[in-house]
Design a protein around this motif. Structure first.
Motif, short mmCIF file in Angstrom:
data_model
loop_
_atom_site.label_atom_id
_atom_site.label_comp_id
_atom_site.label_asym_id
_atom_site.label_seq_id
_atom_site.Cartn_x
_atom_site.Cartn_y
_atom_site.Cartn_z
N TRP A 1 -58.42 -50.40 9.41
CA TRP A 1 -58.90 -51.78 9.45
C TRP A 1 -57.78 -52.81 9.64
O TRP A 1 -57.94 -53.80 10.35
N GLY A 2 -56.64 -52.57 8.98
CA GLY A 2 -55.63 -53.62 8.91
C GLY A 2 -54.47 -53.52 9.88
O GLY A 2 -53.87 -54.55 10.23
N ASP A 3 -54.16 -52.30 10.34
CA ASP A 3 -52.94 -52.11 11.14
C ASP A 3 -52.96 -52.93 12.42
O ASP A 3 -53.87 -52.82 13.22
N GLY A 4 -51.94 -53.73 12.59
CA GLY A 4 -51.76 -54.44 13.86
C GLY A 4 -52.64 -55.65 14.05
O GLY A 4 -52.73 -56.20 15.15
N ILE A 5 -53.32 -56.06 12.98
CA ILE A 5 -54.20 -57.23 13.07
C ILE A 5 -53.42 -58.50 12.74
O ILE A 5 -52.73 -58.55 11.73
N GLY A 6 -53.59 -59.54 13.58
CA GLY A 6 -52.89 -60.80 13.35
C GLY A 6 -53.80 -61.95 13.00
O GLY A 6 -53.32 -63.02 12.60
N ALA A 7 -55.12 -61.75 13.14
CA ALA A 7 -56.08 -62.81 12.78
C ALA A 7 -57.48 -62.20 12.72
O ALA A 7 -57.74 -61.16 13.32
N GLU A 8 -58.36 -62.84 11.97
CA GLU A 8 -59.77 -62.42 11.95
C GLU A 8 -60.66 -63.60 12.31
O GLU A 8 -60.34 -64.75 12.02
N ILE A 9 -61.79 -63.26 12.95
CA ILE A 9 -62.86 -64.23 13.17
C ILE A 9 -64.08 -63.73 12.41
O ILE A 9 -64.43 -62.55 12.51
N MET A 10 -64.70 -64.61 11.63
CA MET A 10 -65.91 -64.20 10.91
C MET A 10 -66.97 -65.28 11.02
O MET A 10 -66.69 -66.44 11.30
N GLY A 11 -68.22 -64.89 10.81
CA GLY A 11 -69.30 -65.85 10.73
C GLY A 11 -69.31 -66.53 9.38
O GLY A 11 -68.73 -66.04 8.41
N ARG A 12 -69.98 -67.66 9.31
CA ARG A 12 -69.97 -68.42 8.08
C ARG A 12 -70.59 -67.66 6.91
O ARG A 12 -70.16 -67.80 5.77
N ASN A 13 -71.61 -66.84 7.19
CA ASN A 13 -72.29 -66.13 6.10
C ASN A 13 -71.40 -65.08 5.46
O ASN A 13 -71.61 -64.69 4.32
N LYS A 14 -70.40 -64.60 6.23
CA LYS A 14 -69.46 -63.68 5.60
C LYS A 14 -68.52 -64.44 4.66
O LYS A 14 -68.02 -63.87 3.69
N PHE A 15 -68.31 -65.72 4.95
CA PHE A 15 -67.41 -66.51 4.10
C PHE A 15 -68.09 -66.94 2.80
O PHE A 15 -67.45 -67.01 1.74
N ARG B 1 -64.18 -71.01 -2.09
CA ARG B 1 -63.02 -70.53 -1.34
C ARG B 1 -63.21 -69.08 -0.89
O ARG B 1 -62.24 -68.33 -0.73
N GLY B 2 -64.47 -68.69 -0.65
CA GLY B 2 -64.75 -67.33 -0.17
C GLY B 2 -65.17 -66.41 -1.29
O GLY B 2 -65.01 -66.72 -2.47
N TRP B 3 -65.72 -65.24 -0.90
CA TRP B 3 -66.21 -64.27 -1.86
C TRP B 3 -65.09 -63.58 -2.62
O TRP B 3 -65.34 -62.86 -3.60
N TRP B 4 -63.84 -63.72 -2.16
CA TRP B 4 -62.81 -62.74 -2.52
C TRP B 4 -61.93 -63.15 -3.69
O TRP B 4 -61.07 -62.39 -4.11
N GLY B 5 -62.10 -64.40 -4.18
CA GLY B 5 -61.16 -64.87 -5.18
C GLY B 5 -59.86 -65.26 -4.51
O GLY B 5 -59.77 -65.37 -3.29
N GLU B 6 -58.81 -65.47 -5.32
CA GLU B 6 -57.55 -65.98 -4.78
C GLU B 6 -56.76 -64.92 -4.04
O GLU B 6 -55.93 -65.24 -3.19
N GLU B 7 -57.02 -63.65 -4.35
CA GLU B 7 -56.33 -62.55 -3.66
C GLU B 7 -57.29 -61.94 -2.65
O GLU B 7 -58.16 -61.15 -3.02
N THR B 8 -57.14 -62.30 -1.38
CA THR B 8 -58.06 -61.79 -0.35
C THR B 8 -57.46 -60.57 0.33
O THR B 8 -56.26 -60.31 0.22
N PRO B 9 -58.27 -59.78 1.03
CA PRO B 9 -57.70 -58.64 1.75
C PRO B 9 -57.05 -59.01 3.09
O PRO B 9 -56.42 -58.16 3.71
N PHE B 10 -57.13 -60.27 3.51
CA PHE B 10 -56.82 -60.59 4.91
C PHE B 10 -55.33 -60.78 5.20
O PHE B 10 -54.78 -60.17 6.10
N LYS B 11 -54.69 -61.68 4.48
CA LYS B 11 -53.25 -61.96 4.65
C LYS B 11 -52.90 -62.43 6.06
O LYS B 11 -51.78 -62.20 6.55
N THR B 12 -53.85 -63.01 6.75
CA THR B 12 -53.63 -63.55 8.10
C THR B 12 -54.46 -64.83 8.22
O THR B 12 -55.30 -65.10 7.35
N PRO B 13 -54.31 -65.56 9.32
CA PRO B 13 -55.29 -66.62 9.60
C PRO B 13 -56.68 -66.02 9.78
O PRO B 13 -56.82 -64.95 10.37
#
Lengths: 218, 218
Positions: free
Chosen positions: B67-81, B94-106
């Motif tokens: 899922w994460g290797d080589g990813i520099g950004a994500e696009i998601m729909g509003r309902n995922k946020f 500020r999203g479902w994930w709390g302050e520590e999100t899995p994304f670490k990218t824009p």
């Protein structure tokens, strides 16, 4: 011991269609054409129908071959028997298969327009029934004489037998195509998987996935 | 070289639903509950979210990890946020994930109601865009700086990017359940498989099937 009720080689698309739109005598699967059956034409059983060489005796062939063993009767919907709708205008129609059918057992065709049975020369006898799934199954079981009964399709017939909880084993083949329109297998069957265990195996040759549904103890 | 556009770990039911009916803050997948994600909670990545022990480092885990290797950004729909609909009434979300999100990218959130960007402490920045898929992708590509862009879902977002032919790789997970209702992935995508090669593998552990769609040369 009562025989089992089995579905074999039943192909659906990624979006759950077991047949396309616009079924005719020339196009039994409508706009889907042969796309749902390409995997099958690579097997010995499928290749024989078209006089082709089978591709390989791999997992597709193994599943296809399980179709006939231990079967004593089949139940099919009228559309699997032929393209006519409504009252029979042409009773000379003796099925899609010609005089040599693959069945060699009694076959019960569900229709609101019964007609006299047809005895083929190869051991197959087509009977025409206006009956519920449970009623048809009772007759097919009697004819099968302790052997299993196959539910041969089409889509609506398999769906109705699933809805009535009459299926013991179901072999589905998921083909990686998106048909977009046609007859959906799963409509009205929310949660049906709770009655089954499901084993899944992908075919490296054809790209389809074989799913084996086995009814949990009742 | 332009980065690829990728979908990962996107689960659908046998009848093609990527989410159930009745999504709320408590039930992000509606009546589907966790049924679409059970396979994922057995992986290292999924187990970590719930503080569980992963089940095994098998094929499910291998796919989840990609899922994460080589990813520099994500696009998601509003309902995922988040669960809010319409104009933002509560910008403290500020999203479902709390302050520590899995994304670490824009992360670019598609919404008809833009709001100021949110900079999390972990490298993730949520941007809010009212844009077409192609416009959003142009911005995400710039932010990804040559790395790949992930399309993170939900269902409508993946469907729109497929319809616009903007997806290079898509990892689908077919879960053997019949949801009956919810959001369908394949609506309007008849024939979409013609643009892809598809590799399929079944997971003996979880019973799901992983399908890898790879865009044919354009």
């Amino acid at each position: 011991m009562t025989g089992q009720v089995r579905v074999h080689n039943f192909s659906i698309s990624l979006d759950g269609f077991g047949a396309g739109e616009g079924q005719t005598q020339e196009a039994p699967f409508g706009h889907a054409g042969g796309s749902l059956l390409n995997w099958f034409f690579g097997t010995r059983m499928g290749a024989a129908i078209h006089g082709l060489e089978p591709a390989a005796l791999g997992v597709d062939d193994a599943f296809a071959s399980a179709w006939g063993d231990g079967i004593g009767a089949e139940i099919m919907g009228r559309n699997k028997f032929g393209p006519q709708r409504g009252p029979w205008e042409d009773e000379s129609w003796r099925g899609w298969w010609g005089e040599e059918t693959p069945f060699k057992t009694p076959v019960f065709v569900l229709t609101h327009h019964p007609r006299p049975s047809i005895e083929m020369g190869d051991g197959t006898v087509f009977h025409f029934l206006d009956a519920t799934p449970a009623e048809a199954l009772a007759q097919a079981r009697e004819a099968a004489d302790g052997l299993d009964v196959r539910i041969g399709g089409g889509v609506a017939t398999v769906r109705e037998f699933l809805a009535a909880d009459l299926i013991d084993h179901m072999h589905l083949v998921e083909v990686p195509i998106v048909l977009g329109r046609g007859e959906r297998l799963w409509d009205g069957l929310e949660g049906v998987q709770e009655r089954f265990t499901v084993e899944s195996v992908a075919s490296p040759m054809s790209g389809v996935v074989h799913r084996s549904f086995s009814r949990l103890p009742r």
